[in-house]
Design a protein around this motif. Structure first.
Motif, short mmCIF file in Angstrom:
data_model
loop_
_atom_site.label_atom_id
_atom_site.label_comp_id
_atom_site.label_asym_id
_atom_site.label_seq_id
_atom_site.Cartn_x
_atom_site.Cartn_y
_atom_site.Cartn_z
N ILE A 119 0.96 -1.40 -0.10
CA ILE A 119 0.21 -0.22 -0.35
C ILE A 119 0.89 1.03 -0.07
CG2 ILE A 119 -1.67 0.97 0.88
CD1 ILE A 119 -2.43 -1.46 2.85
N GLN A 120 0.80 1.94 -0.88
CA GLN A 120 1.66 2.99 -1.29
C GLN A 120 0.07 4.72 -0.85
OE1 GLN A 120 3.25 3.72 -4.86
NE2 GLN A 120 4.65 1.51 -4.10
N CYS A 121 1.00 5.01 -0.11
CA CYS A 121 0.59 6.65 0.19
C CYS A 121 0.83 8.43 -0.98
CB CYS A 121 0.32 7.14 2.09
SG CYS A 121 -0.45 8.45 2.23
N PRO A 122 0.65 8.66 -1.21
CA PRO A 122 1.38 10.24 -2.24
C PRO A 122 1.42 10.73 -0.95
CG PRO A 122 -1.11 9.52 -3.24
CD PRO A 122 -0.82 8.16 -2.13
N LEU A 123 2.71 11.69 -1.37
CA LEU A 123 2.90 12.26 -1.04
C LEU A 123 1.73 13.14 -0.36
CD1 LEU A 123 6.60 13.14 -2.58
CD2 LEU A 123 6.17 12.66 -0.21
N GLY A 124 1.70 14.18 0.37
CA GLY A 124 0.38 15.23 0.62
C GLY A 124 -1.29 14.77 1.29
N VAL A 125 -0.81 13.20 0.78
CA VAL A 125 -2.23 12.58 1.38
C VAL A 125 -2.12 12.19 2.39
CG1 VAL A 125 -3.00 13.26 -0.41
CG2 VAL A 125 -2.25 11.23 0.01
N ARG A 126 -3.51 11.06 2.99
CA ARG A 126 -3.30 10.24 3.64
C ARG A 126 -3.88 9.44 3.55
NH1 ARG A 126 -4.36 14.79 6.39
NH2 ARG A 126 -6.50 14.79 6.31
N THR A 127 -4.14 7.71 4.02
CA THR A 127 -4.42 6.64 3.21
C THR A 127 -4.57 5.84 4.31
OG1 THR A 127 -3.28 6.89 1.29
CG2 THR A 127 -4.45 4.45 1.65
N LYS A 128 -6.62 5.64 4.20
CA LYS A 128 -6.73 4.74 5.23
C LYS A 128 -6.75 3.18 5.04
CE LYS A 128 -10.89 3.70 8.32
NZ LYS A 128 -12.06 3.96 8.25
N PHE A 129 -6.43 2.22 5.75
CA PHE A 129 -6.21 0.68 5.41
C PHE A 129 -6.85 -0.30 6.36
CE2 PHE A 129 -2.45 1.91 7.75
CZ PHE A 129 -2.28 0.12 8.09
N GLN A 130 -7.18 -1.56 5.30
CA GLN A 130 -7.48 -2.50 6.02
C GLN A 130 -6.70 -3.43 5.95
OE1 GLN A 130 -11.93 -2.98 7.37
NE2 GLN A 130 -11.39 -5.44 7.54
N GLY A 142 3.37 9.89 1.78
CA GLY A 142 5.04 9.52 1.65
C GLY A 142 5.11 8.39 1.77
N SER A 143 3.86 7.34 2.50
CA SER A 143 4.76 6.20 3.71
C SER A 143 4.10 4.57 2.61
CB SER A 143 3.53 6.00 5.00
OG SER A 143 3.89 7.76 5.73
N VAL A 144 5.40 4.04 2.62
CA VAL A 144 4.52 2.69 2.33
C VAL A 144 4.20 1.36 3.44
CG1 VAL A 144 5.12 0.56 1.08
CG2 VAL A 144 5.94 3.25 0.11
N LEU A 145 3.59 0.58 3.23
CA LEU A 145 3.47 -0.04 3.74
C LEU A 145 3.19 -2.00 3.23
CD1 LEU A 145 2.45 -0.84 6.83
CD2 LEU A 145 -0.38 -1.69 6.19
N LYS A 146 3.60 -2.84 3.60
CA LYS A 146 3.75 -3.68 2.63
C LYS A 146 3.81 -5.36 3.76
CE LYS A 146 7.63 -3.28 -0.08
NZ LYS A 146 8.89 -2.98 -0.66
N TYR A 147 2.98 -6.43 3.39
CA TYR A 147 2.15 -7.02 4.12
C TYR A 147 2.68 -8.35 3.32
CZ TYR A 147 -2.39 -6.36 2.48
OH TYR A 147 -3.52 -5.57 1.62
N PRO A 148 2.26 -9.68 3.71
CA PRO A 148 1.99 -11.48 3.15
C PRO A 148 0.52 -10.76 2.71
CG PRO A 148 2.61 -11.26 5.24
CD PRO A 148 2.15 -9.87 5.71
N VAL A 149 0.32 -11.91 2.23
CA VAL A 149 -0.99 -12.23 1.35
C VAL A 149 -1.32 -13.13 1.84
CG1 VAL A 149 -2.12 -13.17 -0.98
CG2 VAL A 149 -0.12 -11.24 -1.57
N ILE A 150 -0.94 -13.91 2.55
CA ILE A 150 -1.40 -15.32 3.20
C ILE A 150 -1.11 -14.60 4.83
CG2 ILE A 150 -0.78 -17.76 3.83
CD1 ILE A 150 -0.10 -18.06 0.86
N PHE A 151 -1.94 -13.90 5.29
CA PHE A 151 -1.51 -13.24 6.79
C PHE A 151 -2.14 -13.89 7.53
CE2 PHE A 151 -2.39 -9.30 8.73
CZ PHE A 151 -1.55 -8.06 9.34
N ALA A 152 -2.87 -14.73 7.70
CA ALA A 152 -3.28 -15.62 8.96
C ALA A 152 -2.58 -15.54 9.87
CB ALA A 152 -4.27 -16.34 8.86
N ASN A 153 -1.67 -16.76 10.08
CA ASN A 153 -0.63 -16.90 10.76
C ASN A 153 0.98 -16.50 10.63
OD1 ASN A 153 -2.03 -19.05 11.76
ND2 ASN A 153 -1.84 -20.52 9.99
N ASN A 154 0.95 -15.21 9.80
CA ASN A 154 2.33 -14.52 9.56
C ASN A 154 1.50 -13.21 9.85
OD1 ASN A 154 4.66 -13.59 8.89
ND2 ASN A 154 4.81 -14.67 6.72
N ARG A 155 1.19 -12.46 11.00
CA ARG A 155 0.79 -11.06 11.18
C ARG A 155 2.42 -10.00 11.25
NH1 ARG A 155 -4.15 -10.19 14.62
NH2 ARG A 155 -3.02 -10.26 16.40
N ASN A 156 3.01 -10.37 9.89
CA ASN A 156 3.69 -9.42 10.10
C ASN A 156 4.31 -8.93 8.90
OD1 ASN A 156 5.20 -10.88 12.34
ND2 ASN A 156 5.93 -12.38 10.79
#
Length: 346
Positions: A119-130, A142-156
């Protein structure tokens, strides 16, 4: 049912009619030799081994439930399983394929590299995620969040920039936020992390719950209680824990810049982040360190904030002319703050 329908369904190219046919086939009660044979044939297209001899009745119950919930062939969710197509061929179904393939079908798939979403958040804005486990949050400019597609047992998750998290409690599966230097472990809580690559500090601010902070090499740095922050210095690898008012660090998600008795250095950092500018402190006169700043800004532009600071404190500012690079891109706004003890304050 025609095998071609299953192929279209699995390849995410199915029509409404195809979806209904697949749905009806799985909804039929009792044994369905034709469907079983077609699944065997499709499995063999991906693997020369025989279909594993396992009981799938309880899994099919989950499949039926999932198809009833989805119910809409326009909801396309197969793409996450392109990396495990061979195992997914057994049931051709969304999301559930992860647990089916890994736990029952192909142990060798455990060696397949994980797929990550970003998930990429462009400069100058805020992004909500779930996130897939129901945890929610916001990313700052300007922030970036990465997460595994298989998430249930790997909440990293991996964070670059600034993020606010509201984590769903799961005692059996701790939630980890990893930055370039830190590993923050939580069970269920709300907190803020600041980890911009171009800044010398990383910060963890706890609003509710409990978090444990470690370096990425596994060294424990301590735990935080609500209304505390940990500040990690990337240059000398030192860290300290402070008592804070957490809302001044989390109100950005609601569009407010909140300052509560911050010093000039933190003021410059917060203004730089908020307005995507380069705010520098001129410390020629050490008196500039003697002042603290308190205020809340919501819709004000940087020019307005600087004028307010100049009128209400002994701070003066100079803005440098913006320059162009070879690609005709302008540099960030650059503002220099200094102290002027001779000027009158309104």
């Amino acid at each position: 049912m025609d095998l071609k329908i299953l192929l279209r369904y699995f390849s995410n190219k199915y029509s409404r009619k195809d979806f209904s046919a697949v749905n009806n086939a799985f909804q039929q009660k009792g044994e369905n030799p034709q469907l079983e044979e077609q699944m065997n044939l499709h499995w063999q297209d991906f693997d020369s081994e025989a279909l594993p001899d396992i009981k799938l009745d309880h899994l099919l119950d989950k499949v039926h439930h999932r198809m009833n919930v989805e119910g809409n062939p326009q909801i396309k969710v197969f793409n996450l399983w392109q990396l495990a197509q061979r195992a997914a061929a057994i049931l051709f179904l969304p999301l559930l394929l992860g647990s089916l393939a890994y736990n029952y079908l192909k142990p060798t798939l455990a060696n397949v590299d994980e797929a990550w979403a970003e998930i990429q958040c462009p400069l100058g804005v805020r992004t909500k995620f779930q996130l897939p486990d129901g945890s929610t949050g916001f990313l700052n400019s300007g922030s970036v969040l990465k997460y595994p597609v298989i998430f249930a047992n790997n909440r990293n998750v991996k964070l670059t920039g600034e993020g606010y998290f509201e984590v769903v409690h799961n005692e059996k599966s701790p939630f980890h936020v990893k930055t370039k230097n830190l590993d923050v472990k939580v069970l269920g809580t709300t907190f803020n992390i600041v980890a911009y690559e171009n800044e010398n500090l990383e910060e963890v601010i706890l609003q509710t719950g409990h978090v444990e902070v470690a370096s990425n090499d596994g060294k424990s740095l301590g735990s935080l209680q609500p209304e505390q922050e940990m500040v990690f210095n990337k240059q000398d690898l030192s860290h300290k824990i402070n008592n804070v008012e957490s809302t001044q660090y989390t109100s950005w998600k609601e569009g407010r810049l909140t300052l509560r008795n911050v010093d000039i250095d933190e003021l410059a950092i917060r203004l730089s982040r908020w307005y995507n500018a380069e705010v520098i402190v001129d410390k020629t006169n050490k008196a500039i360190n003697a002042y603290a700043y308190h205020g809340t800004f919501e819709d004000e532009q940087l020019d307005d904030v600087l004028k307010i600071l100049s009128l209400s404190s002994p701070i003066s500012y100079i803005e440098k002319e913006r320059t162009k690079d070879k690609s005709e891109n302008y540099s960030k706004r650059k503002v220099i703050l200094s102290v002027n003890l001779k000027k009158s304050i309104k």
